[in-house]
Design a protein around this motif. Structure first.
Motif, PDB file in Angstrom:
ATOM      1  N   SER A   1      32.683  34.184  47.959  1.00 24.69           N
ATOM      2  CA  SER A   1      31.385  34.638  47.449  1.00 24.69           C
ATOM      3  C   SER A   1      31.630  35.761  46.440  1.00 24.69           C
ATOM      4  O   SER A   1      32.703  36.375  46.427  1.00 24.69           O
ATOM      5  CB  SER A   1      30.510  35.145  48.595  1.00 24.69           C
ATOM      6  OG  SER A   1      31.020  36.382  49.085  1.00 24.69           O
ATOM      7  N   ILE A   2      30.631  36.048  45.629  1.00 22.18           N
ATOM      8  CA  ILE A   2      30.761  37.119  44.633  1.00 22.18           C
ATOM      9  C   ILE A   2      31.094  38.440  45.327  1.00 22.18           C
ATOM     10  O   ILE A   2      31.963  39.183  44.871  1.00 22.18           O
ATOM     11  CB  ILE A   2      29.457  37.259  43.795  1.00 22.18           C
ATOM     12  CG1 ILE A   2      29.208  35.992  42.983  1.00 22.18           C
ATOM     13  CG2 ILE A   2      29.509  38.487  42.894  1.00 22.18           C
ATOM     14  CD1 ILE A   2      30.271  35.676  41.955  1.00 22.18           C
ATOM     15  N   GLN A  33      34.691  38.386  46.408  1.00 22.43           N
ATOM     16  CA  GLN A  33      35.565  38.523  45.239  1.00 22.43           C
ATOM     17  C   GLN A  33      35.656  39.983  44.800  1.00 22.43           C
ATOM     18  O   GLN A  33      36.748  40.484  44.540  1.00 22.43           O
ATOM     19  CB  GLN A  33      35.049  37.674  44.071  1.00 22.43           C
ATOM     20  CG  GLN A  33      35.218  36.192  44.264  1.00 22.43           C
ATOM     21  CD  GLN A  33      34.697  35.407  43.085  1.00 22.43           C
ATOM     22  OE1 GLN A  33      34.894  35.794  41.937  1.00 22.43           O
ATOM     23  NE2 GLN A  33      34.027  34.297  43.358  1.00 22.43           N
ATOM     24  N   THR A  58      41.521  35.896  36.826  1.00 26.37           N
ATOM     25  CA  THR A  58      41.400  34.439  36.749  1.00 26.37           C
ATOM     26  C   THR A  58      40.219  34.012  37.605  1.00 26.37           C
ATOM     27  O   THR A  58      39.584  34.847  38.249  1.00 26.37           O
ATOM     28  CB  THR A  58      42.660  33.729  37.301  1.00 26.37           C
ATOM     29  OG1 THR A  58      42.742  33.975  38.703  1.00 26.37           O
ATOM     30  CG2 THR A  58      43.942  34.198  36.627  1.00 26.37           C
ATOM     31  N   ASN A  59      39.982  32.730  37.655  1.00 26.70           N
ATOM     32  CA  ASN A  59      38.937  32.230  38.550  1.00 26.70           C
ATOM     33  C   ASN A  59      39.547  31.675  39.837  1.00 26.70           C
ATOM     34  O   ASN A  59      38.922  30.895  40.531  1.00 26.70           O
ATOM     35  CB  ASN A  59      38.078  31.181  37.847  1.00 26.70           C
ATOM     36  CG  ASN A  59      38.861  29.935  37.489  1.00 26.70           C
ATOM     37  OD1 ASN A  59      40.075  29.867  37.672  1.00 26.70           O
ATOM     38  ND2 ASN A  59      38.184  28.938  36.967  1.00 26.70           N
ATOM     39  N   LEU A  60      40.755  32.115  40.176  1.00 30.78           N
ATOM     40  CA  LEU A  60      41.466  31.629  41.347  1.00 30.78           C
ATOM     41  C   LEU A  60      40.665  31.808  42.639  1.00 30.78           C
ATOM     42  O   LEU A  60      40.702  30.975  43.521  1.00 30.78           O
ATOM     43  CB  LEU A  60      42.821  32.331  41.470  1.00 30.78           C
ATOM     44  CG  LEU A  60      43.658  31.969  42.687  1.00 30.78           C
ATOM     45  CD1 LEU A  60      44.083  30.501  42.617  1.00 30.78           C
ATOM     46  CD2 LEU A  60      44.869  32.871  42.792  1.00 30.78           C
ATOM     47  N   ARG A  61      39.928  32.899  42.725  1.00 29.23           N
ATOM     48  CA  ARG A  61      39.202  33.188  43.965  1.00 29.23           C
ATOM     49  C   ARG A  61      37.750  32.716  43.911  1.00 29.23           C
ATOM     50  O   ARG A  61      36.886  33.231  44.605  1.00 29.23           O
ATOM     51  CB  ARG A  61      39.297  34.683  44.258  1.00 29.23           C
ATOM     52  CG  ARG A  61      40.724  35.074  44.636  1.00 29.23           C
ATOM     53  CD  ARG A  61      40.911  36.555  44.787  1.00 29.23           C
ATOM     54  NE  ARG A  61      41.132  37.270  43.554  1.00 29.23           N
ATOM     55  CZ  ARG A  61      42.253  37.257  42.846  1.00 29.23           C
ATOM     56  NH1 ARG A  61      43.264  36.559  43.242  1.00 29.23           N
ATOM     57  NH2 ARG A  61      42.359  37.948  41.728  1.00 29.23           N
ATOM     58  N   ARG A  62      37.478  31.706  43.117  1.00 26.80           N
ATOM     59  CA  ARG A  62      36.111  31.201  42.943  1.00 26.80           C
ATOM     60  C   ARG A  62      35.509  30.654  44.236  1.00 26.80           C
ATOM     61  O   ARG A  62      34.302  30.560  44.359  1.00 26.80           O
ATOM     62  CB  ARG A  62      36.056  30.153  41.852  1.00 26.80           C
ATOM     63  CG  ARG A  62      36.817  28.885  42.170  1.00 26.80           C
ATOM     64  CD  ARG A  62      36.874  27.939  40.972  1.00 26.80           C
ATOM     65  NE  ARG A  62      37.743  26.814  41.226  1.00 26.80           N
ATOM     66  CZ  ARG A  62      39.063  26.815  41.136  1.00 26.80           C
ATOM     67  NH1 ARG A  62      39.686  27.917  40.767  1.00 26.80           N
ATOM     68  NH2 ARG A  62      39.771  25.737  41.386  1.00 26.80           N
ATOM     69  N   PHE A  63      36.360  30.307  45.209  1.00 24.66           N
ATOM     70  CA  PHE A  63      35.854  29.790  46.482  1.00 24.66           C
ATOM     71  C   PHE A  63      35.244  30.890  47.344  1.00 24.66           C
ATOM     72  O   PHE A  63      34.549  30.607  48.309  1.00 24.66           O
ATOM     73  CB  PHE A  63      36.958  29.061  47.254  1.00 24.66           C
ATOM     74  CG  PHE A  63      38.120  29.948  47.599  1.00 24.66           C
ATOM     75  CD1 PHE A  63      38.157  30.662  48.783  1.00 24.66           C
ATOM     76  CD2 PHE A  63      39.197  30.075  46.716  1.00 24.66           C
ATOM     77  CE1 PHE A  63      39.225  31.485  49.101  1.00 24.66           C
ATOM     78  CE2 PHE A  63      40.272  30.893  47.028  1.00 24.66           C
ATOM     79  CZ  PHE A  63      40.281  31.602  48.216  1.00 24.66           C
ATOM     80  N   GLU A  75      39.092  42.097  44.907  1.00 23.36           N
ATOM     81  CA  GLU A  75      39.622  42.704  43.683  1.00 23.36           C
ATOM     82  C   GLU A  75      39.747  44.214  43.839  1.00 23.36           C
ATOM     83  O   GLU A  75      40.747  44.807  43.436  1.00 23.36           O
ATOM     84  CB  GLU A  75      38.729  42.371  42.482  1.00 23.36           C
ATOM     85  CG  GLU A  75      38.727  40.914  42.091  1.00 23.36           C
ATOM     86  CD  GLU A  75      40.068  40.412  41.571  1.00 23.36           C
ATOM     87  OE1 GLU A  75      40.837  41.195  40.982  1.00 23.36           O
ATOM     88  OE2 GLU A  75      40.349  39.221  41.760  1.00 23.36           O
TER      89      GLU A  75
END
Length: 140
Positions: free
Chosen positions: A85-86, A89, A78-83, A93
């Motif tokens: 940085s790449i 993330q 999901t985009n849950l961890r969009r806050f 993950e």
């Protein structure tokens, strides 16, 4: 607590009279209830409360043939961890996926497939259960 337990409690209380007999209710819990991961106590407590409540709801609604079950979700793409940085993330993950026997997070479609089974008549004898959809993380 408001989002993960109070919201679903109030929602089912206000909408249960509108459920058709033999309906199916699904709530989403989390594999965190069984993991004991650091820094997740409030989230885990809220999802644990929801996991317990589905057993009560399944008894309260059984006289109408309404089944109530839960999905204990593991990591889902999901985009849950969009806050984050790449880089953060990717690292986050990676740390989660390393724990999974299947070695990857679930897609939304994989979660939906299990939900569709619980909504269908193929699961007509399942109620008050929590189904792990977690890539083998909790093995429950």
């Amino acid at each position: 607590m408001d989002i993960n337990i109070r919201g679903p409690l109030l929602q089912l209380a206000s909408l249960s009279e509108y459920l058709k007999d033999n309906a199916s209710v699904i709530v989403t819990s989390s594999s965190s209830v069984y993991e004991g991961a650091k820094l997740t106590s409030l989230y885990t407590a809220s999802k644990g409360a929801l996991s317990a409540v589905i057993r009560v709801w399944s008894n309260e609604l059984a006289h109408r043939g309404i089944r109530v079950n839960s999905l204990a979700l593991g990591p889902v793409i999901t985009n849950l961890r969009r806050f984050l940085s790449i880089e953060e993330q990717v690292e986050f993950e990676k740390s989660i996926v390393e724990q999974l026997p299947l070695g990857r997070a679930a897609s939304a479609n994989e979660i939906a497939n299990v939900a569709m089974f619980l909504f269908s008549s193929a699961s007509s004898y399942i109620t008050g259960s929590e189904i792990p959809v977690d890539g083998g993380l909790i093995k429950r």
